[in-house]
Scaffold this active site. Structure first.
Site, PDB file in Angstrom:
ATOM      1  N   ARG A 135      28.515  41.917  40.438  1.00 48.65           N
ATOM      2  CA  ARG A 135      29.057  43.034  39.680  1.00 48.65           C
ATOM      3  C   ARG A 135      29.467  44.116  40.680  1.00 48.65           C
ATOM      4  NH1 ARG A 135      30.007  40.582  35.554  1.00 48.65           N
ATOM      5  NH2 ARG A 135      29.015  40.853  33.527  1.00 48.65           N
ATOM      6  N   GLU A 193      37.206  48.471  37.007  1.00 45.29           N
ATOM      7  CA  GLU A 193      38.097  47.332  36.756  1.00 45.29           C
ATOM      8  C   GLU A 193      39.016  47.649  35.597  1.00 45.29           C
ATOM      9  OE1 GLU A 193      35.779  43.764  36.238  1.00 45.29           O
ATOM     10  OE2 GLU A 193      34.793  43.978  38.166  1.00 45.29           O
ATOM     11  N   HIS A 230      38.550  39.665  38.878  1.00 52.64           N
ATOM     12  CA  HIS A 230      37.369  39.248  38.105  1.00 52.64           C
ATOM     13  C   HIS A 230      37.663  37.932  37.394  1.00 52.64           C
ATOM     14  CE1 HIS A 230      33.443  40.789  36.170  1.00 52.64           C
ATOM     15  NE2 HIS A 230      33.499  39.481  36.055  1.00 52.64           N
TER      16      HIS A 230
END
Lengths: 333, 333
Positions: free
Chosen positions: A241, A270, A289
């Site tokens: 993360r 993000e 991601h």
């Protein structure tokens, strides 16, 4: 709120699905055959959907809506996160409730491990520079690094970290693990050290791979001090993360040459903003991601949820229970 | 010309080193302690160097000078090629002579296998497109491919092909081999088929990896017909020799979408000319004949030659003899 579905057979099963609003999760049809399914994507729609829902399926791992709409959850008996990380669900009211939380452990492991190995080889073989020379139509021979006997330090020894370790070991790397607590070495890791010993482990690592969940213990774990402890030829790979890394400290470490590069699939913010410095580094590899997202992953997630739903309807023990104390599903190993 | 060194102890040992003229091979000092060493880099300098030389060390795998200056080789008793491929040495006069040829088998295997695995993962994870999106500072999520149970068809089951197969199998791919002749399957290859069966094997392959030597049998092996036989989702990886692929046919196959991409480290013309079409393809990855060249490879080559030289001086059997009939050193396995 803790009334389980199996005790109320006369009540129709109602499932709320909390998505990111952009896409309807594929494969929901198979769930709709079993229950009333209501979609929500933000606090307002979630407030409308939750009352009467016994089950909540969360497919948006970034959501903050559940905490905001929590008081509307009057019947919830089970929450399933269709993601590996459950950090957004670990707010006090849910943690303190007796509602079980399960997650998507296992689904992303293999693809993430392949992504990590791909990044290791991209660094060793200077693949990004090859792409740039190709764009310039320049033939430039260089010598490259081997990865044999190079050390991969895997921070996080859950199912994803273990799969990364297994793949790295299979190709001849030395693999060391870091977990919350020290454990004996095994087939994957030559040793598993406690996170508190991280600073003594970092100098020997060629590749430092973050595969940990985001918890109070890991938030900001990789800060200026940790980068100074790393070897200047080492690379950081983060598939855990974003907030486990202090981004500004990472940028400073890259500027100072304290580490040799980074491959980043997750970020504090993000999408990574277009004006962010990280995009511009030659020795940084950025992806959106997506490390775990193999072709077919959405179907696999629904299939996994449906299997757990069948268990829940039969009153059986659920797969992949999340430890709300620690904030992740303990690896079966 | 066939007088061996050990029979002439009173004659000082003279070794000619045929280089590409750009660099003096590092580590030559250890050879100079044993012998008179003369450097040459083209036909003219080779003509001066060869007379009286019992040993020839060829570090320029592209050289055509030896064939041109062959009549000046009046004392040669052994030729060592500091390369895996010996195609430039397989001219008639040398092949028909009784001078043994040895090569650098083993030195490049591991790094080439890592390069191949890196290219497979670069295709599966769309790494080149990630680099391009990063250059544009664009966050674009995509689903990616896994390599588990994908089939790698390795054309060439010598020491390099075997090492590629071993690494691909270690990461969970299915690995099939192709050799001059059919052989039983083993720990590396589930099966080794004859090159004559190639067209029946190509449709099932996800990655076709050329690891063969350049010989009369392999020159132009990958032509239009072979690309048509490949799956449209398959990628070609060539780390063997450029002329095994008919480049114009490869370009046509890419244009027609008959194959999904190519990673090329070797070319019919090297360096690849700046105006060549191959540079411009999004689904082509180009590197400058460097797949085997790990940091320290030049030293490793001289060390390997020195070990063989010691054997030669003691009259012992040489390591890595090249079969002049087939044009490569048979794998020990």
């Amino acid at each position: 709120m803790s009334q389980p579905g199996p005790d109320a057979p006369s009540q129709p099963l109602r499932i709320t699905v909390l998505t990111d609003g952009d896409t309807r999760p594929p494969g929901l049809e198979r769930i709709e055959a079993e229950a009333d399914v209501v979609l929500a994507h933000d606090e307002a729609s979630l407030r409308k959907a939750l009352p009467g829902s016994q089950v909540l399926l969360v497919t948006d791992f970034r959501t903050a809506a559940l905490e905001a709409a929590w008081d509307a959850a009057d019947s919830l008996a089970w929450i399933h996160a269709a993601s590996a990380g459950v950090d957004q669900l670990m707010f006090d009211a849910l943690v303190e409730s007796d509602i079980p939380v399960t997650n998507a452990q296992g689904i992303f492991d293999r693809n993430i491990a392949e992504y990590v190995l791909g990044m290791i080889l991209a660094f060793a073989k200077d693949t990004k520079q090859n792409v740039r020379y190709q764009q310039d139509r320049r033939w430039v021979h260089r010598d490259t690094e081997t990865i044999e006997h190079k050390q991969a330090l895997v921070v996080g020894a859950g199912s994803i970290g273990r799969r990364i370790g297994t793949l790295c070991r299979a190709v001849g790397m030395d693999v060391v693990g870091v977990a919350r607590r020290e454990k004996p070495g095994d087939e994957t890791f030559s040793a598993i050290h406690a996170q508190s010993d991280l600073d003594t482990l970092l100098p020997a690592a060629d590749y430092v791979i973050i595969a940990a969940p985001l918890t109070d213990d890991t938030q900001g774990l990789f800060d200026a001090g940790r980068f100074k402890a790393m070897s200047p030829h080492a690379r950081l790979i983060n598939i855990g993360r974003g907030p486990i890394v202090v981004t500004d400290d990472l940028v400073a470490a890259l500027d100072a040459g304290e580490i040799a590069g980074a491959a980043l699939d997750v970020f504090e913010t993000e999408p990574l903003p277009a004006d962010h410095a990280l995009w511009g580094y030659d020795n940084v590899l950025i992806s959106a991601h997506m490390a775990g997202d193999f072709v077919g992953w959405r179907d696999a997630l629904i299939e996994q949820f449906a299997a757990n739903l069948a268990r829940w309807q039969r009153g059986e023990t659920l797969f992949n229970p999340v430890s709300k104390r620690f904030g992740y599903a303990p690896s079966s190993q």
